[in-house]
Design an enzyme around this catalytic site. Structure first.
Site, PDB file in Angstrom:
ATOM      1  N   CYS A  19       0.875  -1.177   0.000  1.00 42.03           N
ATOM      2  CA  CYS A  19       0.000   0.000   0.000  1.00 42.03           C
ATOM      3  C   CYS A  19       0.903   1.214   0.000  1.00 42.03           C
ATOM      4  CB  CYS A  19      -0.902  -0.018   1.233  1.00 42.03           C
ATOM      5  SG  CYS A  19      -1.742   1.538   1.561  1.00 42.03           S
ATOM      6  N   VAL A  59      -6.272   1.743   6.543  1.00 41.33           N
ATOM      7  CA  VAL A  59      -4.842   1.716   6.811  1.00 41.33           C
ATOM      8  C   VAL A  59      -4.179   2.824   6.001  1.00 41.33           C
ATOM      9  CG1 VAL A  59      -4.669  -0.715   7.442  1.00 41.33           C
ATOM     10  CG2 VAL A  59      -4.583  -0.084   5.026  1.00 41.33           C
TER      11      VAL A  59
END
Length: 209
Positions: A19, A59
């Site tokens: 990510c 997140v």
């Protein structure tokens, strides 16, 4: 909201394995030399702890005792103030404002292209790949003018930019020879011990350095 008992007394980062915005926060932590617990998360199936801590179940999420923070920009600036050495923002207000604008552009213009390449349809990925390459080439003068991104020293802006440059090979983006300053910029950061510490096992395989 208070942290769950499992994370109450430790600095804990909930992060996806690949990510670009989570990598941003991990790079800040690595640059600061901060020890923390990393909780790997599948964003499509967040753990109960994360659901309880963060109303968006997103997140990165950082837990520091009873403090819970989310959004990469918020977490990054908190960490820079919480752990002031080495500083990752300049002292004077004008330079700080310029760097914040640069980071805002990265969040709004660059990161969505990365995410579309990774998670969008074939047509969305192709359009995003073209747009991200355009953004890189448009910004080439910035990479030529300074050792780091908009700053003579490594800053929070580099923590946002370097994870994007690191991913270029797996995003299917190849740059022309005249864009070598971008690759040179990346290598200055990639070869540092801190950058290596910021990588998940999945991210380590994106490049050979």
């Amino acid at each position: 909201m208070a942290a769950s008992p499992r994370v109450r007394n430790a600095l804990t980062l909930f992060s996806a394995r690949d990510c670009v915005v989570c990598h941003r926060v991990r790079l800040v932590l690595a640059a600061k030399g901060v020890t923390y617990e990393l909780v790997a998360v599948d964003p499509l199936n967040p753990p109960e702890d994360l659901v309880d801590l963060n109303p968006y179940s997103s997140v990165p999420t950082l837990v520091d005792r009873d403090l819970v923070l989310y959004a990469a920009s918020v977490v990054s600036e908190f960490l820079d103030e919480r752990y002031p050495h080495p500083p990752l923002m300049p002292v004077d207000p004008l330079s700080r404002a310029k760097l914040r604008l640069a980071m805002l552009r990265i969040e709004h213009d660059w990161v969505p292209q990365v995410q579309a390449i990774q998670h969008g349809s074939k047509s969305q990925a192709e359009a995003a790949r073209k747009r991200l390459k355009e953004l890189l080439l448009q910004t080439l003068p910035v990479f030529k003018d300074s050792k780091f991104f908009f700053n003579p020293e490594m800053s929070l802006a580099d923590c946002a930019m370097a994870p994007i440059v690191w991913r270029l090979p797996v995003l299917g983006i190849s740059l022309p020879k005249e864009a070598k300053p971008i690759e040179d910029y990346g290598m200055r950061i990639f070869r540092s011990p801190g950058f290596a510490r910021s990588l998940t096992p999945e991210e380590k395989g994106f490049r050979d350095i």
